[in-house]
Design a protein around this motif. Sequence first.
Motif, mmCIF file in Angstrom:
data_model
loop_
_atom_site.group_PDB
_atom_site.id
_atom_site.type_symbol
_atom_site.label_atom_id
_atom_site.label_comp_id
_atom_site.label_asym_id
_atom_site.label_seq_id
_atom_site.Cartn_x
_atom_site.Cartn_y
_atom_site.Cartn_z
ATOM 1 N N GLU A 149 1.081 -1.347 0.011
ATOM 2 C CA GLU A 149 -0.001 -0.113 0.102
ATOM 3 C C GLU A 149 0.871 1.190 -0.036
ATOM 4 O O GLU A 149 0.562 2.426 -0.335
ATOM 5 C CB GLU A 149 -0.930 0.131 1.222
ATOM 6 N N ASP A 150 2.028 1.043 0.839
ATOM 7 C CA ASP A 150 2.993 2.277 0.753
ATOM 8 C C ASP A 150 3.635 2.492 -0.604
ATOM 9 O O ASP A 150 3.678 3.625 -1.248
ATOM 10 C CB ASP A 150 4.035 2.107 1.848
ATOM 11 N N ILE A 151 3.805 1.321 -1.381
ATOM 12 C CA ILE A 151 4.827 1.518 -2.547
ATOM 13 C C ILE A 151 3.759 1.989 -3.545
ATOM 14 O O ILE A 151 4.059 2.881 -4.173
ATOM 15 C CB ILE A 151 5.103 0.131 -2.941
ATOM 16 N N LEU A 152 2.565 1.598 -3.603
ATOM 17 C CA LEU A 152 1.359 2.001 -4.453
ATOM 18 C C LEU A 152 1.123 3.586 -4.144
ATOM 19 O O LEU A 152 1.019 4.353 -5.305
ATOM 20 C CB LEU A 152 0.169 1.301 -4.364
ATOM 21 N N GLY A 153 0.959 3.692 -2.856
ATOM 22 C CA GLY A 153 0.713 5.320 -2.583
ATOM 23 C C GLY A 153 1.757 6.141 -3.263
ATOM 24 O O GLY A 153 1.489 7.306 -3.741
ATOM 25 N N SER A 154 3.121 5.946 -3.111
ATOM 26 C CA SER A 154 4.131 6.667 -3.552
ATOM 27 C C SER A 154 4.270 6.684 -5.264
ATOM 28 O O SER A 154 4.323 8.063 -5.520
ATOM 29 C CB SER A 154 5.548 6.223 -3.122
ATOM 30 N N TRP A 155 3.634 5.867 -5.863
ATOM 31 C CA TRP A 155 3.457 5.872 -7.077
ATOM 32 C C TRP A 155 2.237 6.572 -7.832
ATOM 33 O O TRP A 155 2.448 7.288 -8.753
ATOM 34 C CB TRP A 155 3.250 4.438 -7.597
ATOM 35 N N ILE A 156 1.171 6.642 -7.075
ATOM 36 C CA ILE A 156 -0.001 7.360 -7.575
ATOM 37 C C ILE A 156 -0.400 8.433 -6.810
ATOM 38 O O ILE A 156 -1.390 9.306 -7.180
ATOM 39 C CB ILE A 156 -1.186 6.300 -7.687
ATOM 40 N N GLY A 157 0.163 8.674 -5.699
ATOM 41 C CA GLY A 157 0.180 10.122 -5.096
ATOM 42 C C GLY A 157 -1.192 10.023 -4.068
ATOM 43 O O GLY A 157 -1.576 11.110 -3.488
ATOM 44 N N SER A 158 -1.690 8.839 -3.841
ATOM 45 C CA SER A 158 -2.877 8.800 -2.918
ATOM 46 C C SER A 158 -2.906 7.421 -2.013
ATOM 47 O O SER A 158 -2.951 6.407 -2.726
ATOM 48 C CB SER A 158 -4.130 8.726 -3.592
ATOM 49 N N HIS A 159 -2.806 7.632 -0.830
ATOM 50 C CA HIS A 159 -2.811 6.212 -0.023
ATOM 51 C C HIS A 159 -4.197 5.679 -0.129
ATOM 52 O O HIS A 159 -3.945 4.442 -0.013
ATOM 53 C CB HIS A 159 -2.235 6.792 1.516
ATOM 54 N N LEU A 160 -5.209 6.695 0.019
ATOM 55 C CA LEU A 160 -6.653 5.656 0.088
ATOM 56 C C LEU A 160 -6.833 5.110 -1.157
ATOM 57 O O LEU A 160 -7.051 3.713 -1.179
ATOM 58 C CB LEU A 160 -7.550 6.819 0.123
ATOM 59 N N LEU A 161 -6.120 5.630 -2.182
ATOM 60 C CA LEU A 161 -6.506 4.994 -3.780
ATOM 61 C C LEU A 161 -5.514 3.855 -3.660
ATOM 62 O O LEU A 161 -6.127 2.509 -4.014
ATOM 63 C CB LEU A 161 -6.253 5.912 -4.830
ATOM 64 N N ALA A 162 -4.516 3.817 -3.134
ATOM 65 C CA ALA A 162 -3.619 2.716 -3.220
ATOM 66 C C ALA A 162 -4.107 1.598 -2.367
ATOM 67 O O ALA A 162 -4.127 0.336 -2.738
ATOM 68 C CB ALA A 162 -2.091 3.062 -2.435
ATOM 69 N N VAL A 163 -4.802 2.095 -1.003
ATOM 70 C CA VAL A 163 -5.502 0.733 -0.353
ATOM 71 C C VAL A 163 -6.558 0.107 -1.133
ATOM 72 O O VAL A 163 -6.745 -1.073 -0.970
ATOM 73 C CB VAL A 163 -6.022 1.590 1.139
ATOM 74 N N LEU A 164 -7.357 0.894 -1.675
ATOM 75 C CA LEU A 164 -8.331 0.463 -2.499
ATOM 76 C C LEU A 164 -7.982 -0.592 -3.544
ATOM 77 O O LEU A 164 -8.758 -1.517 -3.967
ATOM 78 C CB LEU A 164 -9.278 1.466 -2.985
ATOM 79 N N LEU A 165 -6.804 -0.075 -4.435
ATOM 80 C CA LEU A 165 -6.251 -0.871 -5.505
ATOM 81 C C LEU A 165 -5.849 -2.080 -4.724
ATOM 82 O O LEU A 165 -5.825 -3.204 -5.402
ATOM 83 C CB LEU A 165 -5.062 0.033 -6.175
ATOM 84 N N GLN A 166 -5.199 -2.021 -3.834
ATOM 85 C CA GLN A 166 -4.560 -3.160 -3.009
ATOM 86 C C GLN A 166 -5.516 -4.153 -2.692
ATOM 87 O O GLN A 166 -5.674 -5.297 -2.929
ATOM 88 C CB GLN A 166 -3.713 -2.912 -2.128
ATOM 89 N N ALA A 167 -6.747 -3.529 -2.266
ATOM 90 C CA ALA A 167 -7.745 -4.629 -1.673
ATOM 91 C C ALA A 167 -8.358 -5.293 -2.739
ATOM 92 O O ALA A 167 -8.789 -6.252 -2.980
ATOM 93 C CB ALA A 167 -8.888 -3.714 -1.124
ATOM 94 N N ALA A 168 -8.755 -4.549 -4.189
ATOM 95 C CA ALA A 168 -9.464 -5.037 -5.256
ATOM 96 C C ALA A 168 -8.269 -6.051 -5.774
ATOM 97 O O ALA A 168 -8.958 -7.233 -6.246
ATOM 98 C CB ALA A 168 -9.339 -4.022 -6.273
ATOM 99 N N ALA A 169 -7.224 -5.998 -5.691
ATOM 100 C CA ALA A 169 -6.287 -6.809 -6.330
ATOM 101 C C ALA A 169 -6.081 -8.133 -5.455
ATOM 102 O O ALA A 169 -6.269 -9.372 -5.742
ATOM 103 C CB ALA A 169 -4.647 -6.287 -6.598
ATOM 104 N N GLY A 170 -6.142 -7.984 -4.147
ATOM 105 C CA GLY A 170 -5.959 -8.952 -3.150
ATOM 106 C C GLY A 170 -7.709 -9.901 -3.207
ATOM 107 O O GLY A 170 -7.159 -11.174 -3.345
ATOM 108 N N VAL A 171 -8.547 -9.186 -3.401
ATOM 109 C CA VAL A 171 -9.926 -9.847 -3.608
ATOM 110 C C VAL A 171 -9.781 -10.668 -4.750
ATOM 111 O O VAL A 171 -10.265 -11.624 -4.857
ATOM 112 C CB VAL A 171 -11.175 -8.918 -3.354
ATOM 113 N N GLY A 172 -9.551 -10.042 -5.667
ATOM 114 C CA GLY A 172 -9.713 -10.664 -7.192
ATOM 115 C C GLY A 172 -8.670 -11.898 -7.298
ATOM 116 O O GLY A 172 -9.244 -12.962 -7.647
ATOM 117 N N LEU A 173 -7.528 -11.652 -6.661
ATOM 118 C CA LEU A 173 -6.444 -12.817 -6.630
ATOM 119 C C LEU A 173 -7.266 -13.819 -5.929
ATOM 120 O O LEU A 173 -7.013 -15.133 -6.226
ATOM 121 C CB LEU A 173 -5.199 -12.515 -6.435
#
Length: 405
Positions: A340-364
Motif C-alpha cells: 500500500e505504501d509502494i502504490l501510494g508513492s507511485w500514484i500519490g494517494s494512500h486511500l486509492l492505493a489501499v483500494l487498489l490493493q484491496a481490489a487486487a487482493g480480493v480478485g486474486l
Amino acid sequence: MSPEPEVTVPRGSAGGQRRDSHVPALDGVRGLAIILVLFVHFIGDARPSNAFERVLMHASNYGVWGVDLFFVLSGFLITGILYDSKGSTHYFRNFYMRRILRIFPLYYGVLFLLFFLLPLIPSVVPAGLEEASRHQAWVWTYAVNLFIVPRGTWALPYISHFWSLAIEEHFYLLWPIVVAFASTSTLLRICAGCAVFSTLLRIVLYLAGLNEISIQVLTPCRLDALCIGGFLAIATRTGAREALIRAARPALLVLGASILLVSASSAATHVLPGVFHGFRTLLIALFFGALILSSISAEAGDPIGRFFNHRAMRFTGKYSYGIYVFHGIIAYYLADKATEDILGSWIGSHLLAVLLQAAAGVGLSVVVSVASYEWFEKRFLRLKRWFGEEAPEAPAAEAKAAQTS
C-alpha cells in the motif's frame, strides 16, 4: 471459513422444500459472510493516514462479524443434517467422511504447499512463514486457536486466520455425538444452555484478565453462535417453525437496534468493554440467526430474497471456503511487503492505493479459490456420493460408469 455442507432444507423445515431441495439464498448468506471478512483483512488492516481513512478502516473491522455469521450458518446446516440423518445406517461414518472430503484436501493441500513445497525455493519464503513453520504442528492438528490463546496475539504469520477453521473442526468432531444421543427437547436445552454458558464465559474470562483476542478464539467462547444456529435448525423442524419464521423479521430490527445500543454504550462509557462485547457477541449471533430464517423464507420479489439470491452473492458463497483460506495468506503477504505504501508513492494517494490493493487482493483470492475448487477440490467432492443417503451400491455405480465411459 470452514466450508458449509450443501445448503439444503429438509421436508418440514422452513420453506417446506423436499429433503434434498437446494436453498440458493443460503449460498448468498455465506457470500455475505466472506465479503465481511474480506473487508477486515484488505481494508480494516491497512494503516490510516488521515481522519477519513481512520473511519473507513475502523468501520471495515466490523467485518469480523462475518465469522459470527459463518458460525451461526454452520450450526444451522450441520445440526439440520445430523438431526435428519439421526438413527440412519452409517450415521457417524457418512457425516465424518463427507466433512473430511470437503475440508481436508484444501486445508492440508495448502499446508503442504506452504511448509514443504515453498521451502524448496528458499529465496521466495518470507520470514513470517518461517516463524509459522516452527510451530506448524499446531496447524496440522487444527489447534491454531489454542496456540493463540496463551499469547493473546495473532502469533502465526500468514495462517493465524485458521483459528476459526479450528473451532469449526472441534464442533464437527463432537456435535454429531451430542445430536445422536439426545432427544429433541434435550437438544434444544443443550443449545440454549451452551449459548448462555458461552456468553457468561466470555465475560468471566475478561474480568479475570484474559485479553479479547484470546477470548475471541477460544472454542467454548464461540459456542453461542454455533448452538444458536443449531437451536434454530431443530426448532424449525418442530411445530414452532411458523412462529419462528413470522418473528424473524421483527427480531432483526429489535436485535439490530440492541447491537447499536450496546456498541454505543461501550464506546461512550469505556467501562468494562469486554463485558459489553461479550454480551454483544450473543446479540450478533441472534441477529444472524434471524437473518438466516428471513433469507430462507423470503419470496421471490422480497428485498432480502433478491439480495441473497443474487448471482454475485451466490457465486461468492459457493467459493467462500477457498476464499477464506487463501485471502488471509494473500493479505498478510501484501502487508508484509508494504504494497500500500509502494502504490501510494507511485500514484500519490494512500486511500486509492489501499483500494487498489484491496481490489487486487480480493480478485486474486477469488481466482485462486475458483481454480482450486474446480480443478482440485471437486475430485474429492465426487467421492461424497459414497457416503450419504443417495450413495449408490457399488455394482450399480460401476455399471453406470461403464455405460458412460
